[in-house]
Design a protein around this motif. Structure first.
Motif, PDB file in Angstrom:
ATOM      1  N   GLN A   1      12.482 -27.046 -26.308  1.00 10.95           N
ATOM      2  CA  GLN A   1      12.362 -26.015 -25.264  1.00 10.95           C
ATOM      3  C   GLN A   1      11.419 -24.902 -25.708  1.00 10.95           C
ATOM      4  O   GLN A   1      10.568 -24.447 -24.952  1.00 10.95           O
ATOM      5  CB  GLN A   1      13.733 -25.418 -24.943  1.00 10.95           C
ATOM      6  N   ILE A   2      11.596 -24.468 -26.948  1.00 13.64           N
ATOM      7  CA  ILE A   2      10.744 -23.398 -27.486  1.00 13.64           C
ATOM      8  C   ILE A   2       9.282 -23.822 -27.463  1.00 13.64           C
ATOM      9  O   ILE A   2       8.413 -23.092 -26.989  1.00 13.64           O
ATOM     10  CB  ILE A   2      11.163 -23.015 -28.926  1.00 13.64           C
ATOM     11  N   PHE A   3       8.995 -25.023 -27.948  1.00 16.53           N
ATOM     12  CA  PHE A   3       7.603 -25.460 -28.037  1.00 16.53           C
ATOM     13  C   PHE A   3       7.017 -25.800 -26.682  1.00 16.53           C
ATOM     14  O   PHE A   3       5.840 -25.573 -26.446  1.00 16.53           O
ATOM     15  CB  PHE A   3       7.452 -26.600 -29.033  1.00 16.53           C
ATOM     16  N   ASN A   4       7.815 -26.324 -25.772  1.00 17.89           N
ATOM     17  CA  ASN A   4       7.308 -26.581 -24.416  1.00 17.89           C
ATOM     18  C   ASN A   4       6.910 -25.277 -23.741  1.00 17.89           C
ATOM     19  O   ASN A   4       5.928 -25.223 -23.022  1.00 17.89           O
ATOM     20  CB  ASN A   4       8.352 -27.308 -23.568  1.00 17.89           C
ATOM     21  N   SER A   5       7.668 -24.210 -23.974  1.00 24.48           N
ATOM     22  CA  SER A   5       7.350 -22.932 -23.338  1.00 24.48           C
ATOM     23  C   SER A   5       6.152 -22.247 -23.997  1.00 24.48           C
ATOM     24  O   SER A   5       5.506 -21.409 -23.382  1.00 24.48           O
ATOM     25  CB  SER A   5       8.562 -21.995 -23.380  1.00 24.48           C
ATOM     26  N   LYS A   6       5.843 -22.597 -25.232  1.00 28.45           N
ATOM     27  CA  LYS A   6       4.718 -21.972 -25.940  1.00 28.45           C
ATOM     28  C   LYS A   6       3.396 -22.678 -25.707  1.00 28.45           C
ATOM     29  O   LYS A   6       2.350 -22.163 -26.069  1.00 28.45           O
ATOM     30  CB  LYS A   6       4.996 -21.928 -27.451  1.00 28.45           C
TER      31      LYS A   6
END
Length: 92
Positions: free
Chosen positions: A50-55
């Motif tokens: 989730q963190i990397f998809n949003s970044k």
């Protein structure tokens, strides 16, 4: 290449690997083989995804790959099942 813990305060199982010029190249997470089996590891890895998809910025998305095998947990269950069958045949 260089490597460091991604988040040493919250997650000591994820490593950020950097290229020779110091730019982030990939994220490696330990215990990924437990994904889908172990609730803690699955939750931890899902939160990282989730963190990397949003970044990921759209113009940079061509250079970013998230590798996630949707059949991983099923493959392991099948392997384990056949291993148990094999072990049972030796016990008889």
């Amino acid at each position: 290449m260089n490597a460091e813990l991604y988040d040493s305060k919250n997650d000591e199982l994820t490593t950020l690997v950097k290229s020779l010029n110091g730019k982030p190249m990939l994220i490696h997470t330990w215990f990924a083989r437990s994904y889908g089996w172990n609730k803690y590891q699955t939750k931890r890895i899902d939160s990282l995804l989730q963190i990397f998809n949003s970044k990921i910025v759209p113009e940079e998305s061509e250079s970013v790959s998230i590798i996630k095998d949707p059949y991983f947990k099923y493959q392991n269950k099948i392997k384990k099942f056949f291993l148990k069958l094999k072990m049972k045949s030796f016990i008889k």
